[in-house]
Design an enzyme around this catalytic site. Structure first.
Site, PDB file in Angstrom:
ATOM      1  N   LYS A  71     -27.477 -30.714  12.375  1.00 32.42           N
ATOM      2  CA  LYS A  71     -28.279 -30.320  11.208  1.00 32.42           C
ATOM      3  C   LYS A  71     -27.703 -29.125  10.446  1.00 32.42           C
ATOM      4  O   LYS A  71     -27.886 -29.015   9.242  1.00 32.42           O
ATOM      5  CB  LYS A  71     -29.713 -29.991  11.643  1.00 32.42           C
ATOM      6  CG  LYS A  71     -30.514 -31.226  11.989  1.00 32.42           C
ATOM      7  CD  LYS A  71     -31.963 -30.870  12.240  1.00 32.42           C
ATOM      8  CE  LYS A  71     -32.748 -32.101  12.609  1.00 32.42           C
ATOM      9  NZ  LYS A  71     -34.195 -31.872  12.622  1.00 32.42           N
ATOM     10  N   ASP A 107     -37.717 -31.776   7.082  1.00 26.43           N
ATOM     11  CA  ASP A 107     -38.440 -31.304   8.281  1.00 26.43           C
ATOM     12  C   ASP A 107     -39.574 -30.357   7.897  1.00 26.43           C
ATOM     13  O   ASP A 107     -40.673 -30.434   8.436  1.00 26.43           O
ATOM     14  CB  ASP A 107     -37.485 -30.564   9.231  1.00 26.43           C
ATOM     15  CG  ASP A 107     -36.575 -31.521   9.988  1.00 26.43           C
ATOM     16  OD1 ASP A 107     -36.991 -32.670  10.225  1.00 26.43           O
ATOM     17  OD2 ASP A 107     -35.455 -31.118  10.327  1.00 26.43           O
TER      18      ASP A 107
END
Ligand code: ATR
Length: 272
Positions: A71, A107
């Site tokens: 990420k 997210d």
């Protein structure tokens, strides 16, 4: 599912990836909307990220989710980075376009949607446990929502670094944070394993607390908090909501959130 010559390809990259639940609900969403598309997991070795991304892009993949451990690194490989991904320092959604590779972070949106369904955040004292990768999206969401953030981490320096970026106040112990907050969010990996020792004495949680654990199942923290009468939620909805926002970015279609959630629940309950 009928795969044809013009089926669009989406997927998720990570290592390991066999545990990923995203294919379960993303494929159901494609099917429900009637899109000729599939979503598959790709397990990529740590050293192969750049080559793998180039290969997937050249193979016509239209979009990817990005999970652990890529990420953060993926930021260095995208042509266009959304403001949110840039501030969080991580991305979880790639879209390959004719103008290059776009990177987004959904997210934080997944966390915010899940948390706001449970409780108001603005002006509330929120204790965040953990200052790792997962914590950053949570802190970003809380900062945007106007919460008053208290941050605890086992390694103090990590908390101090993030506190500066996300306007949080560092607390020296979970207990100190629990006493002065009404919302508690666990972003640490404690609870992933059944025999993890607790982060603090969970019986100090009171009925006025709201407790969120971003782990996908009910952890000892969640179970004890619920017994004490606190409002609780695990991270399963966050998973679905972040995925729904990725779906929106890739397809431009309204994600069928209820269908996605049900697909995941059916899958998990069928495994019990
Ligand atoms: P992730 O991307 O899942 O957040 P990470 O970046 O490795 O993973 O961060 C894990 C988080 O869990 C960190 O906040 C870590 O604390 P440290 O910064 O002190 O390592 C926290 N964590 C992991 N095991 C822990 C434990 N036994 N007790 C307290 N915190 C723990």
């Amino acid at each position: 599912m009928n795969i044809t010559g013009d089926t669009s390809l989406y997927g998720i990259i990570g290592y390991p990836i066999g545990h990923s639940l995203s294919p379960v609900f993303q494929n159901k969403a494609f099917e429900f909307i009637g899109l000729n598309a599939v979503y598959v997991p790709f397990e990529i070795k740590h050293t192969d990220l750049a080559t793998a991304l180039e290969g997937l892009k050249l193979s016509g993949v239209k979009g990817l989710n990005v999970t652990v451990p890529f990420k953060e690194e993926v930021i260095t490989l995208a042509d266009k980075i959304s403001d949110e991904a840039y501030e969080i320092g991580a991305g979880n959604t790639l879209k390959f376009t004719d103008n290059g590779t776009e990177l987004y972070n959904t997210d934080w949106m997944g966390f915010l949607k899940m948390a706001e369904e449970l409780t108001e955040l603005e002006g509330r004292n929120v204790l965040v446990l953990g200052a790792g990768g997962a914590s950053r999206a949570v802190l970003y969401a809380l900062k945007r929502s106007g919460a008053n953030i208290l941050l605890w981490n086992r390694t103090l320096e990590r908390a101090e670094r993030l506190a500066e970026v996300f306007c949080a106040k560092v607390v020296k112990s979970p207990e100190e944070g629990v006493k002065s907050s009404t919302i508690i969010v666990n972003t640490t990996s404690v609870g992933l394993k059944e025999d993890d020792p607790p982060l603090f004495d969970y019986s100090t949680i009171e009925a006025y607390h709201t407790v969120i654990d971003i782990i996908y199942w009910d952890t000892p923290l969640i179970n004890t908090a619920r017994k004490k009468g606190a409002k609780t939620i695990n991270g399963l909805n966050m998973l679905v909501y972040q995925g729904a926002e990725s779906f929106r970015i890739w397809t431009g279609c309204e994600p069928p959130v209820k269908v996605m959630k049900k697909a995941l629940e059916d899958y998990l309950y069928s495994k019990v």
